[in-house]
Motif scaffolding. Structure first.
Motif, PDB file in Angstrom:
ATOM      1  N   ALA A 103      48.566 -16.556  24.977  1.00  0.00           N
ATOM      2  CA  ALA A 103      47.940 -16.083  23.732  1.00  0.00           C
ATOM      3  C   ALA A 103      47.900 -14.565  23.658  1.00  0.00           C
ATOM      4  N   LEU A 104      47.903 -13.923  24.832  1.00  0.00           N
ATOM      5  CA  LEU A 104      47.664 -12.472  24.842  1.00  0.00           C
ATOM      6  C   LEU A 104      48.924 -11.732  25.284  1.00  0.00           C
ATOM      7  N   HIS A 105      49.901 -11.630  24.388  1.00  0.00           N
ATOM      8  CA  HIS A 105      51.114 -10.908  24.794  1.00  0.00           C
ATOM      9  C   HIS A 105      51.678 -10.006  23.710  1.00  0.00           C
ATOM     10  N   ILE A 106      51.126 -10.100  22.475  1.00  0.00           N
ATOM     11  CA  ILE A 106      51.627  -9.196  21.440  1.00  0.00           C
ATOM     12  C   ILE A 106      50.607  -8.075  21.250  1.00  0.00           C
ATOM     13  N   PRO A 107      50.928  -6.861  21.715  1.00  0.00           N
ATOM     14  CA  PRO A 107      49.953  -5.768  21.651  1.00  0.00           C
ATOM     15  C   PRO A 107      49.512  -5.498  20.216  1.00  0.00           C
ATOM     16  N   SER A 108      48.236  -5.252  20.062  1.00  0.00           N
ATOM     17  CA  SER A 108      47.702  -4.958  18.735  1.00  0.00           C
ATOM     18  C   SER A 108      47.346  -3.472  18.657  1.00  0.00           C
ATOM     19  N   TYR A 109      47.821  -2.821  17.603  1.00  0.00           N
ATOM     20  CA  TYR A 109      47.505  -1.402  17.389  1.00  0.00           C
ATOM     21  C   TYR A 109      46.548  -1.313  16.212  1.00  0.00           C
ATOM     22  N   PRO A 110      45.575  -0.418  16.281  1.00  0.00           N
ATOM     23  CA  PRO A 110      44.592  -0.354  15.192  1.00  0.00           C
ATOM     24  C   PRO A 110      45.201   0.201  13.912  1.00  0.00           C
ATOM     25  N   ASN A 111      44.607  -0.189  12.814  1.00  0.00           N
ATOM     26  CA  ASN A 111      45.067   0.291  11.515  1.00  0.00           C
ATOM     27  C   ASN A 111      44.322   1.597  11.198  1.00  0.00           C
ATOM     28  N   ILE A 112      44.769   2.686  11.831  1.00  0.00           N
ATOM     29  CA  ILE A 112      44.084   3.972  11.669  1.00  0.00           C
ATOM     30  C   ILE A 112      45.006   4.935  10.927  1.00  0.00           C
ATOM     31  N   LYS A 113      44.435   5.680  10.012  1.00  0.00           N
ATOM     32  CA  LYS A 113      45.202   6.675   9.251  1.00  0.00           C
ATOM     33  C   LYS A 113      45.896   7.656  10.214  1.00  0.00           C
ATOM     34  N   GLY A 114      47.160   7.905   9.991  1.00  0.00           N
ATOM     35  CA  GLY A 114      47.886   8.906  10.776  1.00  0.00           C
ATOM     36  C   GLY A 114      48.392   8.418  12.119  1.00  0.00           C
ATOM     37  N   LEU A 115      48.289   7.101  12.357  1.00  0.00           N
ATOM     38  CA  LEU A 115      48.662   6.534  13.661  1.00  0.00           C
ATOM     39  C   LEU A 115      50.040   7.006  14.148  1.00  0.00           C
ATOM     40  N   HIS A 116      50.993   7.104  13.220  1.00  0.00           N
ATOM     41  CA  HIS A 116      52.362   7.459  13.615  1.00  0.00           C
ATOM     42  C   HIS A 116      52.617   8.964  13.571  1.00  0.00           C
ATOM     43  N   ASP A 117      51.603   9.747  13.198  1.00  0.00           N
ATOM     44  CA  ASP A 117      51.804  11.203  13.102  1.00  0.00           C
ATOM     45  C   ASP A 117      51.701  11.908  14.451  1.00  0.00           C
TER      46      ASP A 117
END
Ligand code: N01
Length: 502
Positions: free
Chosen positions: A147-161
Motif C-alpha cells: 500500500a505504501l510505495h507511491i510517494p506523495s508530495y504536498p500540494n504547495i504553491k511553488g513546489l517546482h520552483d
C-alpha cells in the motif's frame, strides 16, 4: 546474487503460469511460499531489481522498523535478529535470505513494471500488461503491490520552483552530500521522526516543518546479547514464547484503537513524559498533540525529541505555505535552505487510479471502487474473478505486525487456489452479498475506532471512511481467514480453449 535460470512459461496451456503474483516484497514472497506448499505453479513480476519491496526502497538515513523484529518476520522463518527493533539493512537482508532459501529468485521477473491487468471473459484468464510492452497471461492474478510505495508530495504553491536539492524519504539519493547544508524536513510522521535525528547530525541548520504534532512513545530498542540470540536460535519454545508475548502485548493495546479510544489516555501519559525530554518550553508546547493518540499512527523514538535540544535544529509549526527558488515559507516567514526533504508519506487511499485493472465485461476497478475501496476480507471483489489482493482494503494495521495479516491472507488465497485446482474450476468469484456484508461490517466497526475520533490521516478517504485499516483485533482477522469458505464464492467449471501466447 540472483540465479540466471528462470521458471519458463507453461507452453502446454498457453499460460505463463497458473498464478501471476505482482510484487516480490514481504507479501508477494509469503504468497509464493504458500503456493509452493500448495503445489500451485506461479511467477512473480517485480518492478525493482531485487526482492524486499518497501525495505529495498526506503533507504533513508535512520530507516528502521517500529514493530519488534521477532514479530516483523515470517512465523515460519525466524531470524537471528541483532536488536529488538531491526534497521532497514537487516530487514532487507532477511527478505533476500528467505528468497534464496525458498528458491524464489528463479520465479521472479525483475525490472518488470506492471501497468494493468485485464480479465478475458472468453477464456477466464488474466492478461497483465507491463511498461515495456511485454504481456503475461495466467489463470489467476494476485496483487501483492503493497500500500505504501507511491510517494506523495504536498500540494504547495511553488513546489517546482525550488532550485536546490529535493528528496522524498522513500526515494533517498545517497550521492548527495548533506554535510553542512541548510536542510528543511517537511512532515513529522513515521518517516520524518527517523530522518530528523540523522539530519540533525549533519545539517548546519535544520528546519522541521510540522503541520500536526505526532504522539511519540519511547522505543524499547536495544541490541540483543549473543546469549539471547543463541537462545532464540536454538530453542523453538523460547522463540515462540517471546514472539507470543510481544503479540499479545500489541494485541492488548488494540483495545484503545478499536473498542474505546478513551483507553488511549494511558498511552498519552507515557508520551507526555517522553516529550519532557525537549528542554525548550515553547518547542515542547508546539510538539504537543491536540488529538486522541492513535488517530494518526503512534510513533516510537528515543532520539526524535532530543534532536530539538540541538542549537542547529528548529521546529517550525503551522504548515508550509509556499516554496520559492531558495526557501520554504511558513507563518509569513522565509527560511532559506539548500535541501528540502519531503517526509510527506504515500498515496494510499486513491489506489484505484494507480493501476489499470479491468474485470468481467471490462468493468474497471475505478467503477467498482467509485464510493471507496473495498473487497471481501480485503482479498476478493465480485466482478473480478480469479483475482486476489494482498494488503487490500481494510487490512492495513495501526497496532500490530503487518506480517501477521500477510500470512493470514497468503494462507487463505493458497487454500482458494487449491480448491480451484482440486475441483478443476476455471473461475472463482466472490458473491456480491459477501462483499457488501463485509463492507458494512468494516464501516460499523470503524465508527467506534480511534481513527474516527477527529483527525485527518491517510487512514481515511476523502469522505471520512476508513478503507485502509483493519478495525479489530488481528486474531479476529485470523479467525475469518483461517479456512477458505467456498459458499461465499461462485465458480464455473467450463474449460475454454486457451489461445497460445503470441
Ligand atoms: O507519512 P505520513 P510517513 N504541508 O503520511 C505531513 C509507514 N512507515 O512516510 O499530519 C505540511 O505518516 C503530514 O502532516 P499532517 C507507516 O505505516 C512505517 O511518515 O497530515 N505537512 C505528516 O506529518 C506510516 O504510517 C515505518 O498534518 C504535510 C507527514 O507529512 C506510513 O509509512 C517507518 C503536508 C506525512 O506523514 C507513512 O509514514 C516509516 C503539507 N502540505 C513509515 N502534507 C516503520 O517503522 C503532508 N504533510 C515500520
Amino acid at each position: 546474487s540472483q540465479p540466471a535460470t528462470q521458471v519458463l512459461a507453461n507452453t502446454a496451456t498457453g499460460l505463463d503460469a497458473s498464478v501471476l503474483i505482482i510484487g516480490a516484497g514481504f507479501s508477494g514472497m509469503a504468497m509464493a511460499i504458500a503456493l509452493q506448499k500448495a503445489g500451485v505453479d506461479f511467477i512473480m513480476l517485480e518492478k525493482g531489481s531485487d526482492v524486499g519491496g518497501t525495505w529495498r526502497d526506503n533507504v533513508y538515513p535512520g530507516a528502521a522498523c517500529d514493530v519488534p523484529s521477532h514479530m516483523y518476520c515470517y512465523s515460519f522463518e525466524p531470524n537471528r535478529w541483532s536488536r529488538s527493533f531491526a534497521a532497514q539493512p537487516e530487514i532487507f537482508d532477511y527478505t533476500k535470505n528467505v528468497a534464496q532459501k525458498y528458491q524464489l529468485y528463479p520465479h521472479v521477473r525483475f525490472n518488470v513494471e506492471v501497468t494493468g491487468a485485464h480479465y478475458n471473459d472468453d477464456n477466464c484468464t488474466w492478461q497483465v500488461d507491463t511498461a515495456s510492452g511485454q504481456q503475461f497471461r495466467a489463470r489467476t492474478v494476485v496483487s501483492a503491490r503493497g500500500a505504501l510505495h507511491i510517494p506523495s508530495y504536498p500540494n504547495i504553491k511553488g513546489l517546482h520552483d525550488f532550485k536546490g536539492v529535493t528528496m522524498h524519504s522513500a526515494k533517498w539519493d545517497h550521492s548527495v552530500d548533506l554535510q553542512g547544508k541548510r536542510i528543511a524536513v517537511i512532515g513529522t510522521g513515521a518517516s520524518a521522526i527517523q530522518v530528523v535525528p540523522e539530519m540533525a547530525k549533519v545539517a548546519s541548520e535544520l528546519y522541521v516543518f510540522q503541520r500536526t504534532p505526532a504522539w511519540v512513545l519511547p522505543k524499547a530498542d536495544f541490541a540483543f546479547k549473543e546469549e539471547t540470540k543463541d537462545k532464540y536460535e536454538k530453542s523453538l519454545l523460547a522463540r515462540k514464547w517471546y514472539r507470543n508475548k510481544i503479540y499479545w502485548i500489541l494485541e492488548a493495546s488494540a483495545a484503545g484503537f478499536v473498542i474505546d479510544p478513551r483507553i488511549m489516555k494511558y498511552g498519552q501519559k507515557l508520551a507526555y513524559k517522553n516529550l519532557q525530554r525537549v528542554k525548550d518550553e515553547t518547542t515542547r508546547a508546539a510538539l504537543t498533540p491536540n488529538y486522541t493518540m492513535g488517530c494518526k499512527r503512534v510513533l516510537l523514538s528515543n532520539n526524535y525529541y532530543p534532536a530539538f535540544n540541538q542549537d542547529n535544529v528548529r521546529l517550525v509549526g503551522g504548515g508550509v505555505t509556499e516554496i520559492t527558488e531558495n526557501s520554504v515559507k511558513a507563518n509569513g516567514q522565509d527560511y532559506p535552505v539548500d535541501v528540502i526533504i519531503y517526509c510527506t508519506g504515500f498515496d494510499v487511499t486513491n489506489q484505484a487510479n494507480q493501476f489499470d485493472i479491468t474485470g468481467k465485461h471490462g468493468k474497471s476497478i475505478q467503477t467498482h471502487w467509485k464510493n471507496g475501496m473495498h473487497a471481501y476480507l480485503g482479498i476478493s471483489s465480485y466482478d473480478f474473478p480469479n483475482a486476489f489482493f494482498l494488503l487490500g482494503p481494510n487490512t492495513g494495521l495501526g497496532h500490530n505486525s503487518i506480517i501477521f495479516m500477510i500470512e493470514s491472507q497468503a494462507s487463505y488465497i493458497a487454500q482458494a487456489l487449491k480448491y480451484m485446482k482440486k475441483h478443476k474450476l476455471n473461475t472463482l468469484e466472490v458473491k456480491q452479498e459477501a462483499e457488501d456484508g463485509f463492507v458494512r461490517e468494516m464501516q460499523k466497526q470503524s465508527d467506534k475506532s480511534v481513527w474516527k475520533s477527529g483527525c485527518n490521516s491517510w487512514y481515511l478517504d476523502e469522505t471520512g471512511r476508513n478503507t485502509t485499516l483493519w478495525p479489530s483485533f488481528t486474531f479476529m482477522y485470523w479467525l475469518k481467514t483461517r479456512s477458505f469458505d467456498p459458499s461465499r464464492y461462485t465458480s464455473e467449471k467450463k474449460l475454454p480453449r486457451l489461445n497460445p501466447i503470441k
